[in-house]
Design an enzyme around this catalytic site. Structure first.
Site, PDB file in Angstrom:
ATOM      1  N   HIS A 229       2.775  27.857   1.780  1.00 25.59           N
ATOM      2  CA  HIS A 229       3.886  26.905   1.786  1.00 25.59           C
ATOM      3  C   HIS A 229       3.418  25.573   2.403  1.00 25.59           C
ATOM      4  O   HIS A 229       4.202  24.891   3.070  1.00 25.59           O
ATOM      5  CB  HIS A 229       5.061  27.451   2.602  1.00 25.59           C
ATOM      6  CG  HIS A 229       5.492  28.841   2.234  1.00 25.59           C
ATOM      7  ND1 HIS A 229       6.023  29.723   3.125  1.00 25.59           N
ATOM      8  CD2 HIS A 229       5.461  29.496   1.037  1.00 25.59           C
ATOM      9  CE1 HIS A 229       6.313  30.867   2.509  1.00 25.59           C
ATOM     10  NE2 HIS A 229       5.967  30.761   1.245  1.00 25.59           N
TER      11      HIS A 229
ATOM     12  N   HIS B  25       9.161  25.545  -2.804  1.00 18.41           N
ATOM     13  CA  HIS B  25       8.661  26.749  -2.144  1.00 18.41           C
ATOM     14  C   HIS B  25       7.215  26.585  -1.670  1.00 18.41           C
ATOM     15  O   HIS B  25       6.951  26.614  -0.472  1.00 18.41           O
ATOM     16  CB  HIS B  25       8.808  27.917  -3.135  1.00 18.41           C
ATOM     17  CG  HIS B  25       8.355  29.245  -2.605  1.00 18.41           C
ATOM     18  ND1 HIS B  25       8.728  30.429  -3.161  1.00 18.41           N
ATOM     19  CD2 HIS B  25       7.542  29.583  -1.584  1.00 18.41           C
ATOM     20  CE1 HIS B  25       8.203  31.448  -2.497  1.00 18.41           C
ATOM     21  NE2 HIS B  25       7.472  30.953  -1.544  1.00 18.41           N
TER      22      HIS B  25
ATOM     23  N   GLU C  75       7.015  39.212  -0.806  1.00 20.26           N
ATOM     24  CA  GLU C  75       6.491  38.524  -1.985  1.00 20.26           C
ATOM     25  C   GLU C  75       5.168  39.123  -2.483  1.00 20.26           C
ATOM     26  O   GLU C  75       4.393  38.446  -3.156  1.00 20.26           O
ATOM     27  CB  GLU C  75       6.304  37.035  -1.683  1.00 20.26           C
ATOM     28  CG  GLU C  75       7.630  36.314  -1.485  1.00 20.26           C
ATOM     29  CD  GLU C  75       7.479  34.823  -1.650  1.00 20.26           C
ATOM     30  OE1 GLU C  75       7.943  34.283  -2.651  1.00 20.26           O
ATOM     31  OE2 GLU C  75       6.889  34.191  -0.758  1.00 20.26           O
TER      32      GLU C  75
ATOM     33  N   HIS D  89      -1.244  32.753  -1.186  1.00 14.15           N
ATOM     34  CA  HIS D  89       0.093  32.180  -1.391  1.00 14.15           C
ATOM     35  C   HIS D  89       0.465  31.398  -0.134  1.00 14.15           C
ATOM     36  O   HIS D  89       0.411  31.925   0.975  1.00 14.15           O
ATOM     37  CB  HIS D  89       1.124  33.270  -1.661  1.00 14.15           C
ATOM     38  CG  HIS D  89       2.528  32.734  -1.668  1.00 14.15           C
ATOM     39  ND1 HIS D  89       2.951  31.812  -2.599  1.00 14.15           N
ATOM     40  CD2 HIS D  89       3.592  32.944  -0.852  1.00 14.15           C
ATOM     41  CE1 HIS D  89       4.218  31.504  -2.354  1.00 14.15           C
ATOM     42  NE2 HIS D  89       4.623  32.166  -1.289  1.00 14.15           N
TER      43      HIS D  89
HETATM   44 ZN    ZN Z   1       6.426  32.173  -0.275  1.00 15.49          ZN
END
Ligand code: ZN
Length: 236
Positions: free
Chosen positions: A97, A167, A76, A95
């Site tokens: 989760h 996500h 990603e 980033h």
């Molecule tokens: Zn991710």
């Protein structure tokens, strides 16, 4: 800031965010290169708690690892490359989760909103980004290529954070400390907002309150960053 300092910042943020349960085996931190604005630094594909300075590599905006072409890099990474490409003001990205945020990515009726004064940066966050709008109904929900990264960056717009349906989320900042702060406090806000919504109808910060609170907090970021680094045993 030197390349070595930037590298150390990414290591510190990775360890801080792992300790704060914002990153686990997955998720990542990056920083725009201090020497080339069209490149960025992040770790090779590795759990953030395990990252050392030797694991930091340099990528270009095509997502190619230029410092070590044989390095295994994050799938990603295009989240990062495309946001840096479209947002010259962004110097660092997280980033995540984080579980407390996920419910807000899947409910149209419950947008994330700033519920206390440490989270003014959430004002103006767009509705959750839905990868299905760009990758169809059978994707793995990962931002796997530049096209999807560009769609996410476009959805983020000028905001500080973008939630991603089913996500997680991506937070940006003018430096590693701010992006780290925003990731940690986005999760805290979601915990508090969930509790408040279970009890009734929350009174959120107004737009002007959110902007004033964000300015006040931004001027105090060093205090949080120094505390988090000390907890890791780093010298000031
Ligand atoms: Zn991710």
């Amino acid at each position: 800031m030197t390349l070595d300092q930037s590298t150390q910042e990414i290591v510190d943020a990775s360890h801080i965010l792992a300790a704060e349960d914002i990153l686990d085996a997955f998720g990542h931190v990056s920083r725009r290169s201090p020497t080339r604005s069209d490149r960025f630094l992040m770790s090779r594909s590795l759990a953030p708690a395990l990252v050392t300075t030797d694991d930091i590599v340099e990528l270009d905006f095509d997502g190619t690892c230029v410092s070590d072409p044989s390095a295994r890099v994050f799938l990603e990474r295009f989240i990062h490359s495309e946001i840096y490409r479209s947002r010259p003001d962004v110097a660092a990205i997280v980033h995540s989760h984080a579980l407390s945020v996920i419910p807000f990515t899947v409910l149209d009726a419950a947008p994330v909103r700033p519920v206390f004064h440490m989270c003014g940066f959430l004002h103006g966050a767009p509705a959750p980004f839905d990868l299905a709008d760009h990758a169809g109904p059978a994707s793995d929900l990962l931002v796997r290529d530049p096209r999807l990264g560009a769609a996410l960056a476009d959805h983020l717009g000028a905001a500080a954070i973008v939630l991603m349906r089913g996500h997680g989320f991506t937070a940006v900042g003018d430096g590693v400390a701010q992006a780290t702060y925003r990731a940690i406090y986005a999760a805290k806000n979601c915990t508090v907002q969930s509790a408040a919504m279970a009890m009734g109808t929350p009174l959120y910060l107004t737009g002007p309150e959110a902007e004033a609170c964000d300015r006040a907090v931004t001027s105090q970021l060093d205090r949080a960053w120094d505390l988090w680094r000390k907890a890791l045993g780093r010298e000031k």
